[in-house]
Structures are given as C-alpha cells and as structure tokens.
Design a protein around this motif. Structure first.
Motif, short mmCIF file in Angstrom:
data_model
loop_
_atom_site.label_atom_id
_atom_site.label_comp_id
_atom_site.label_asym_id
_atom_site.label_seq_id
_atom_site.Cartn_x
_atom_site.Cartn_y
_atom_site.Cartn_z
N ASN A 1 7.83 -13.01 34.49
CA ASN A 1 8.55 -12.54 33.31
C ASN A 1 7.95 -13.14 32.05
OD1 ASN A 1 10.49 -11.00 34.75
ND2 ASN A 1 11.61 -12.87 35.25
N TYR A 2 7.75 -12.30 31.04
CA TYR A 2 7.24 -12.75 29.75
C TYR A 2 8.23 -12.34 28.67
CZ TYR A 2 2.79 -13.23 32.23
OH TYR A 2 1.81 -13.59 33.13
N SER A 3 8.65 -13.30 27.87
CA SER A 3 9.51 -13.01 26.72
C SER A 3 8.63 -13.23 25.48
CB SER A 3 10.72 -13.95 26.69
OG SER A 3 11.51 -13.70 25.55
N ILE A 4 8.10 -12.14 24.95
CA ILE A 4 7.12 -12.25 23.87
C ILE A 4 7.77 -11.92 22.52
CG2 ILE A 4 5.12 -11.77 25.33
CD1 ILE A 4 5.14 -8.90 24.28
N TYR A 5 7.26 -12.57 21.50
CA TYR A 5 7.65 -12.23 20.12
C TYR A 5 6.71 -11.15 19.63
CZ TYR A 5 8.00 -12.35 15.07
OH TYR A 5 8.14 -11.97 13.76
N THR A 6 7.26 -10.10 19.04
CA THR A 6 6.41 -9.06 18.46
C THR A 6 7.12 -8.42 17.27
OG1 THR A 6 5.14 -7.03 18.90
CG2 THR A 6 7.27 -7.23 20.02
N HIS A 7 6.35 -8.18 16.22
CA HIS A 7 6.90 -7.47 15.06
C HIS A 7 5.79 -6.69 14.38
CE1 HIS A 7 9.73 -6.44 11.96
NE2 HIS A 7 8.81 -6.71 11.06
N SER A 8 6.17 -5.51 13.91
CA SER A 8 5.24 -4.65 13.18
C SER A 8 5.77 -4.48 11.76
CB SER A 8 5.14 -3.29 13.86
OG SER A 8 4.34 -2.40 13.09
N TYR A 9 4.90 -4.73 10.80
CA TYR A 9 5.25 -4.57 9.38
C TYR A 9 4.72 -3.22 8.89
CZ TYR A 9 6.38 -9.58 9.18
OH TYR A 9 6.92 -10.83 9.39
N LEU A 10 5.60 -2.25 8.76
CA LEU A 10 5.20 -0.94 8.26
C LEU A 10 4.85 -1.08 6.78
CD1 LEU A 10 4.92 2.02 9.08
CD2 LEU A 10 7.28 2.38 8.35
N CYS A 11 3.82 -0.37 6.35
CA CYS A 11 3.29 -0.36 4.98
C CYS A 11 2.35 -1.54 4.70
CB CYS A 11 4.39 -0.35 3.92
SG CYS A 11 5.36 1.17 3.91
N TYR A 12 2.21 -2.46 5.65
CA TYR A 12 1.32 -3.60 5.41
C TYR A 12 0.01 -3.49 6.18
CZ TYR A 12 4.69 -5.87 2.43
OH TYR A 12 5.52 -6.16 1.37
N GLY A 13 -0.33 -2.26 6.56
CA GLY A 13 -1.69 -2.00 7.02
C GLY A 13 -2.62 -2.03 5.81
N GLU A 14 -3.90 -2.12 6.07
CA GLU A 14 -4.86 -2.33 4.97
C GLU A 14 -4.82 -1.21 3.93
OE1 GLU A 14 -9.53 -1.95 4.79
OE2 GLU A 14 -8.97 -3.78 5.88
N LYS A 15 -4.85 0.04 4.36
CA LYS A 15 -4.92 1.15 3.40
C LYS A 15 -3.67 1.20 2.53
CE LYS A 15 -5.37 6.18 3.09
NZ LYS A 15 -5.48 7.45 3.86
N GLN A 16 -2.51 1.08 3.15
CA GLN A 16 -1.27 1.15 2.38
C GLN A 16 -1.08 -0.08 1.50
OE1 GLN A 16 0.74 3.74 2.04
NE2 GLN A 16 -0.55 4.95 3.42
N ALA A 17 -1.52 -1.25 1.97
CA ALA A 17 -1.41 -2.47 1.17
C ALA A 17 -2.26 -2.36 -0.09
CB ALA A 17 -1.82 -3.68 1.99
N LEU A 18 -3.48 -1.82 0.04
CA LEU A 18 -4.33 -1.68 -1.14
C LEU A 18 -3.79 -0.62 -2.09
CD1 LEU A 18 -7.95 -2.09 0.30
CD2 LEU A 18 -6.29 -3.81 -0.44
N LYS A 19 -3.07 0.36 -1.53
CA LYS A 19 -2.40 1.35 -2.37
C LYS A 19 -1.26 0.69 -3.17
CE LYS A 19 -1.71 6.28 -1.26
NZ LYS A 19 -2.78 6.80 -2.03
N MET A 20 -0.49 -0.17 -2.47
CA MET A 20 0.59 -0.90 -3.15
C MET A 20 0.01 -1.82 -4.23
SD MET A 20 3.45 -1.90 -0.27
CE MET A 20 2.39 -2.89 0.77
N LEU A 21 -1.15 -2.40 -3.94
CA LEU A 21 -1.80 -3.29 -4.91
C LEU A 21 -2.16 -2.52 -6.18
CD1 LEU A 21 -3.18 -5.96 -5.74
CD2 LEU A 21 -5.22 -5.17 -4.49
N MET A 22 -2.74 -1.35 -6.03
CA MET A 22 -3.13 -0.55 -7.18
C MET A 22 -1.91 -0.16 -8.00
SD MET A 22 -5.81 0.99 -8.69
CE MET A 22 -7.09 1.61 -7.59
N ALA A 23 -0.84 0.24 -7.34
CA ALA A 23 0.38 0.63 -8.06
C ALA A 23 0.98 -0.56 -8.80
CB ALA A 23 1.40 1.21 -7.08
N SER A 24 0.92 -1.73 -8.17
CA SER A 24 1.44 -2.94 -8.82
C SER A 24 0.62 -3.27 -10.06
CB SER A 24 1.41 -4.11 -7.83
OG SER A 24 1.78 -5.31 -8.45
#
Length: 501
Positions: A236-259
């Motif tokens: 049995n494995y109890s793993i921690y996992t989380h995905s941050y939507l919008c924090y992929g590279e393309k979307q993050a650089l888009k957010m950077l430009m807008a900021s």
C-alpha cells in the motif's frame, strides 16, 4: 514360484520407472523447445493530448510477462503536428484528423494480426480541463471527434477521456517508479522483493497548462484531497499529489504578460524584463486575455495592439514571476503555494517534461549546484536579442525568446513554490527518459488500465527458471540409477536361480 514373482515385480517397477524417466526427459525437452521459441510481443498505444501538442506513444512487452516489472519498452513516440486538441474547439473535426498520420505510423509498427488486440487510449490533460471549464459542450465535441478518428482504425480502442490533475500526477509517479524498479524487483531465481520505501522517488511534472508534484511523504497526509491510495504488487502506498491548474509553463507566461500589462504605466507599452534586451513584438489584448487563467482588468480597454519590448533584467524578471504565486500559508499548516497543503518534500525526485526542457537548453540538467544554475540563468537573461540569435541561429524564435522566462519560472516553482532549498536541490534529477522510455503519465496510465501492475505480489515468474532445470535433471538421474539398480538385482537373482538348479 517365489523367485518368478519377485522377478515379475522387479520388471514392473523397472518399467514404471522407465516410463517416468522418459516422461521427465520429454518434459525437459518440451520446456527447452518452448524456451527456444521467439517471444511473442504485445503492443499498447496511448495518446497524450496535452495543452500545447499531442503525442502518440507505442509500447511493447513480452506476451508471457504481463505482470512482470521493468519489461515494457517504448517502440516509438510520434508527435502530432499542430497544437493541442483543445485548440480545435471551434473546428473539432480537425482535432480528429490531426491524429491520423501518427495512427498510420502505428499501423506500420504493430503487426497486422495483433492490431485488433492492441489496447489504445487517449488521455487529455490540463488544456482540455480548461476548455471544459470554458465550454463543456465544445470539450465533449472535441473528444467525440478524436474518438471517432481512432475508432476508424483496427485497434482495441478503449476510450478518450480527460484526466484529473491528481490522476496525471499519480500516473507520472507510477511511470517513473515502475521504470526504476523501485516498487518491486525480481531476482535471478524468480523471487520478488520489495525495495525499501526510501528508494521510491517523487515525480515533478510541468506541462503547458498545469504542473504536478507527487511523492511519498514521511508524515500523515492531513488533506484528503491531496492524497492518493495505491496498492501495487502487494504494497500500500499513500502518496501526496497535487496539480496546479494554470501553472503550466505556457499559461504561467501568459499570466506574466498580463500582469506586466496591468502594471504598465503606458497602457499600450509593455516592458518585459524576461525577454532579451532589444527584442520587440506586437500582441493584441484579445490574445492576451483569451484564457481562463488570465484575469482581465476590472475596467477592460477596447481591443488594441500592444508593443512588448524586452529589457533583459533577471532581477526584475524573478520579482515579476514571484508575483504570480501566493506563498503565504495558514497558521499551523505547511503548504506549497496558493494556500494548498503540502508536506515537506522528502527523498529523491525525478523532474521531467517542461522542467527538464527549460533547463536542458542551458545545459543545467547534469546535477549542477543551485548557485551555478542561478548564475547561468542570470547570465543568459542579461544577453541581448542580437547576441542570443547569433549564438543559437537554428533555435526556434519563440523558444529562444522564452528561455529566460521559462527557466526563471522553473526555479521559482521548485524553490519558492515546492519549497526545495540549496540542500534538497541536489535530490532533483532532471530527465527526459528512464530506461529509454519517455517519462510522463502515459505509461502509468496504460499499466493501470490494462492491469499490468497487479495489486498483489506475483507468486512466480512465468518461464523456466534455473532451479526447474536442476530439479528435472536430478529426478531424471535418480530414476536412471534406480532402473539400473533394479535391472542389476533382477539379473543377479536370475543367475543365482540357475546356480541353485
């Protein structure tokens, strides 16, 4: 009469032993013949429908070892031309058509007689998750069209679906640990052993629209939404996992430009500290604010063109990127960023996809110290556009423009976001492949859906082991000795009978 009866019994025993000896001999020959036959392979196809592009992975494994480990190999990775399938929201039929060249290629690789038994999947990730948030009807239409296109081929198509962020993280973790054989190992004698939990590695994935962190923490996971329970090979494995939507590279650089646009003193001008000095381009506000990840200003101005000018300032670049994150945590709580619970990072990590590519271009994936990584990125970020074009004349213009921003973003994500430091930085291994297989979620996804990783420990390894040969040989030798001994006794009794007469 008694002597005759003894001889009859003796001959009968000899005959029985002879038959058994011949049977064992034939069994050994049969097993040897089977072992000499060429191994028949099975195949599996998985489409990774990411936010920026789609790729088809073709896997192969020996048909008699489906529940083994470390045996699946990657035959081919075919990149689909064009953008990710979420980009075809307004023309979904083209999403399906885009897959056909890679499917045609797969049909040349998988033997015709095995194609209809080849499991085939399409998994879509953050790009389609974003499209579903914007317009669920269009997302379903795109999935229907790609399913229709794949269904026209003679394969065992098992569906197209959108993965959750936690699934994407978990399957990436399974992939890397499966390939490293840190979940289970098989010895030469065929015995399965479980490596200690300390050797299980974490997975760090950066895509175009989301980023995932997955690892086996040393403490209890306090937030059930970040926990995945897996039972693999009897453990049995109890793993921690989380995905941050919008924090992929393309979307993050888009957010950077807008900021940067919203902080600009001149509405139609954007000074970009992460772009090389002397770089200039025009962008429209419509393109800048076309993503649900990018928050439009409260008082939007009419559509207009903006002039973006690079200033090549690494310090200002880092400061602007850090503004994309919220690093504060609640009381008595450890977190990654944006208030998401995360236990302290633990153990070794394998970083792949965008994390690998953003640093590999600068030759920073070889285990360099964090101080050297910082210095190299800083030096590149101060370079002029003219200089970097001369140094990398064949490099894609967009990729070259974004290198400073992407590598600075990767560092901010790992250090400030995921809380790695100078010491634990050396525990991160940047890789593209493990055992000649591309690292990502696709292999783990296929292994899970085809049940090739059993929940319980395999009882034996399929195939003839060295110990089987030894046992068969010893049994055959004992039977031959017994037969020889019985025949000798019978002959002696026969001779003694003649002498008595």
């Amino acid at each position: 009469m008694q002597m005759r009866l003894l001889r009859a019994v003796g001959w009968s025993l000899a005959a029985v032993l002879a038959v058994l000896g011949v049977a064992v001999f034939l069994l050994v020959l049969t097993l040897k013949k089977d072992a000499a036959l060429p191994t028949r392979n099975k195949y599996g196809l998985v489409f990774d429908a990411g936010s920026t592009h789609t790729a088809l992975y073709i896997y192969r494994w020996p048909a008699d070892k489906e529940n083994g480990t470390g045996i699946v190999s990657q035959v081919e990775a075919c990149t689909v031309s064009g953008p990710g399938i979420s980009s075809y929201a307004d023309k979904p039929a083209e999403a399906g058509a885009s897959l056909k060249p890679c499917l045609d290629k797969a049909m040349k690789i998988v033997p015709a007689e095995q194609q209809r038994a080849t499991p085939t999947y399409l998994g879509a990730t953050a790009g389609m998750r974003l499209l579903r948030e914007q317009n669920s009807t269009k997302a379903e239409q795109v999935l229907a069209e790609v399913a229709k296109a794949i269904g026209q081929y003679p394969v065992d198509f098992r569906g197209a679906r959108i993965l959750t962020g936690n699934e994407e993280g978990s399957f990436g973790w399974i992939t890397v640990n499966y390939l490293l054989e840190t979940l289970i190992k098989c010895s030469f004698t065929g015995k399965w052993t479980h490596p200690p939990a300390e050797v299980v590695v974490g997975a760090l994935d950066l895509g175009g629209a989301s980023t995932q962190i997955t690892f086996l923490p040393g403490t209890t996971i306090d937030d059930s939404s970040t926990k995945a329970l897996l039972r693999l090979y009897g453990t049995n494995y109890s793993i921690y996992t989380h995905s941050y939507l919008c924090y992929g590279e393309k979307q993050a650089l888009k957010m950077l430009m807008a900021s940067l646009h919203q902080d600009s003193q001149t509405p139609q001008q954007i000074s970009h500290p992460c772009y090389p000095k002397g770089y200039q381009e025009n962008v429209s506000t419509a393109d800048l604010y076309d993503s649900p990840c990018v928050h439009a200003p409260s008082t939007p101005s009419p559509a207009q063109n903006l002039t973006v000018t690079g200033t090549g300032d690494p310090t200002a670049c880092g400061t602007a990127i850090e503004k994309l994150f919220n690093f504060s945590c609640g009381a008595n709580r450890t977190c990654g960023f944006n208030g998401v619970y995360q236990p302290p990072v633990r153990g070794q990590f394998f970083a792949f996809s965008g994390l690998y590519h953003s640093l590999h271009f600068l030759n920073l994936t070889g285990g360099q110290s964090l101080s050297l990584v910082n210095a190299t990125i800083g030096q590149f970020c101060t370079s002029s556009w003219e200089k970097v074009q001369k140094e990398f004349p064949t490099m894609n213009r967009t990729h070259l423009r974004d290198t400073c921003a992407a590598s600075t973003y990767a560092l901010a994500l790992l250090l400030q976001g995921y809380k790695f430091n100078h010491k634990t930085w050396l525990n991160i291994h940047f890789v593209r492949q493990v055992a000649n297989v591309d690292v990502g979620w696709t292999l783990g996804y296929m292994l899970n859906l085809t049940n090739m990783i059993p929940s319980e420990t395999p009882q034996r390894v399929v195939g003839l082991q060295r110990s089987n040969w030894i046992v068969a040989t010893v049994l055959l030798a004992i039977m031959l000795i017994l037969i020889f001994g019985l025949l000798t006794v019978i002959c002696c009794q026969k001779n003694s009978g003649y002498e008595s007469l």
